[in-house]
Design a protein around this motif. Sequence first.
Motif, PDB file in Angstrom:
ATOM      1  N   HIS A 158      12.169  50.781   5.431  1.00 43.30           N
ATOM      2  CA  HIS A 158      12.271  50.717   3.970  1.00 43.30           C
ATOM      3  C   HIS A 158      11.487  51.864   3.333  1.00 43.30           C
ATOM      4  CE1 HIS A 158      11.220  49.409  -0.107  1.00 43.30           C
ATOM      5  NE2 HIS A 158      12.301  48.638  -0.070  1.00 43.30           N
ATOM      6  N   SER A 159      10.257  52.066   3.803  1.00 47.71           N
ATOM      7  CA  SER A 159       9.408  53.111   3.231  1.00 47.71           C
ATOM      8  C   SER A 159      10.014  54.489   3.421  1.00 47.71           C
ATOM      9  CB  SER A 159       8.020  53.070   3.881  1.00 47.71           C
ATOM     10  OG  SER A 159       7.350  51.870   3.565  1.00 47.71           O
ATOM     11  N   ARG A 204      13.209  55.222   1.309  1.00 47.00           N
ATOM     12  CA  ARG A 204      12.736  55.642  -0.014  1.00 47.00           C
ATOM     13  C   ARG A 204      12.097  57.026   0.071  1.00 47.00           C
ATOM     14  NH1 ARG A 204      14.473  53.265  -4.499  1.00 47.00           N
ATOM     15  NH2 ARG A 204      12.930  54.665  -5.381  1.00 47.00           N
ATOM     16  N   LEU A 225      19.767  46.622   4.314  1.00 45.72           N
ATOM     17  CA  LEU A 225      18.480  47.059   3.777  1.00 45.72           C
ATOM     18  C   LEU A 225      18.657  48.269   2.872  1.00 45.72           C
ATOM     19  CD1 LEU A 225      15.393  46.990   3.628  1.00 45.72           C
ATOM     20  CD2 LEU A 225      15.349  48.301   5.763  1.00 45.72           C
ATOM     21  N   TYR A 228       5.646  58.776  -0.568  1.00 45.77           N
ATOM     22  CA  TYR A 228       5.495  57.419  -1.112  1.00 45.77           C
ATOM     23  C   TYR A 228       5.573  57.367  -2.628  1.00 45.77           C
ATOM     24  CZ  TYR A 228       4.708  55.376   3.413  1.00 45.77           C
ATOM     25  OH  TYR A 228       4.891  54.937   4.691  1.00 45.77           O
ATOM     26  N   VAL A 268      12.236  48.448  12.914  1.00 41.01           N
ATOM     27  CA  VAL A 268      11.017  48.140  12.155  1.00 41.01           C
ATOM     28  C   VAL A 268      11.368  48.206  10.662  1.00 41.01           C
ATOM     29  CG1 VAL A 268       9.196  48.691  13.802  1.00 41.01           C
ATOM     30  CG2 VAL A 268      10.338  50.546  12.618  1.00 41.01           C
ATOM     31  N   PRO A 269      11.937  47.135  10.128  1.00 42.47           N
ATOM     32  CA  PRO A 269      12.473  47.164   8.769  1.00 42.47           C
ATOM     33  C   PRO A 269      11.463  47.564   7.696  1.00 42.47           C
ATOM     34  CG  PRO A 269      13.228  45.207   9.917  1.00 42.47           C
ATOM     35  CD  PRO A 269      12.210  45.847  10.801  1.00 42.47           C
ATOM     36  N   ARG A 270      10.231  47.140   7.836  1.00 44.32           N
ATOM     37  CA  ARG A 270       9.244  47.454   6.796  1.00 44.32           C
ATOM     38  C   ARG A 270       9.012  48.962   6.704  1.00 44.32           C
ATOM     39  NH1 ARG A 270       3.387  44.422   6.156  1.00 44.32           N
ATOM     40  NH2 ARG A 270       2.722  45.470   4.248  1.00 44.32           N
ATOM     41  N   GLN A 271       8.809  49.597   7.859  1.00 43.38           N
ATOM     42  CA  GLN A 271       8.603  51.042   7.861  1.00 43.38           C
ATOM     43  C   GLN A 271       9.892  51.789   7.520  1.00 43.38           C
ATOM     44  OE1 GLN A 271       7.381  48.935  10.226  1.00 43.38           O
ATOM     45  NE2 GLN A 271       5.217  49.128   9.634  1.00 43.38           N
ATOM     46  N   LEU A 330      -0.216  52.090  -0.933  1.00 40.58           N
ATOM     47  CA  LEU A 330      -0.162  52.276   0.520  1.00 40.58           C
ATOM     48  C   LEU A 330      -1.563  52.508   1.077  1.00 40.58           C
ATOM     49  CD1 LEU A 330       1.360  53.044   3.255  1.00 40.58           C
ATOM     50  CD2 LEU A 330       1.154  55.396   2.427  1.00 40.58           C
ATOM     51  N   ASN A 363       4.157  54.586  -5.015  1.00 40.79           N
ATOM     52  CA  ASN A 363       3.546  53.585  -4.138  1.00 40.79           C
ATOM     53  C   ASN A 363       2.415  54.152  -3.282  1.00 40.79           C
ATOM     54  OD1 ASN A 363       5.306  51.430  -4.889  1.00 40.79           O
ATOM     55  ND2 ASN A 363       6.901  52.352  -3.612  1.00 40.79           N
ATOM     56  N   ASN A 365      -3.559  49.326   1.026  1.00 37.65           N
ATOM     57  CA  ASN A 365      -3.110  48.351   2.026  1.00 37.65           C
ATOM     58  C   ASN A 365      -3.549  48.737   3.432  1.00 37.65           C
ATOM     59  OD1 ASN A 365      -1.890  46.803   0.062  1.00 37.65           O
ATOM     60  ND2 ASN A 365       0.170  47.600   0.439  1.00 37.65           N
TER      61      ASN A 365
END
Length: 204
Positions: A152-153, A156, A190, A93, A147-150, A100, A96, A103
Amino acid sequence: MPEARRALLRVAAALATRDAGRVRAALADAAGVARTEEVDEVLLQSHLFVGFPDALNALAVWREVSGAAAPAALGEDPPGWEARGERVCATVYGANYAKLRENVSGLHPEFDGWMVTGGYGRVIGRPGLDLRTRELCIAALLAVWNVPRQLHSHLRGSLNAGASVAEVDEAVEIACAELSEERAAAVRGLWGEIRERGGVNGSA
């Protein structure tokens, strides 16, 4: 990218389809080019994303198509998982990492501990497969899992773990081969946004 790594990525992407035929075909292909212990690690870590039943089923198919017996247990020391998980998660991460943890703790403090100690310490930080390959496999799996959010992570995270842009490009395309045109376009979009916003270029 070496063919052995491509084979591992195809296994990861196939797992996310939940199609037994695709999983078997990907594992059969991997048996000819990838190291048995590396396929084992891709299957083991998949339970974090697709769950124990699918991971167990895939391991059963892998034992059949590879002809390889189950390896000996590593005999790891669980008390070391927390520190290893913190190191590995921080690598994935990058800048971030603190956000993380904040959150996830806000969602549930127990889940934060499970993520770091269980996910990154017990599983993703295991020896047997380098972190770059693990993250590329996770990205390929999550692209298919939708699962676009995961995703993305972990796109990266692949870069943070040392993957080149070209390697992430290839992981994305391996995943997209399992998707409809519409879904593939969303995944490519994405990844394109990540490259653009992060100042990432093809020479990285």
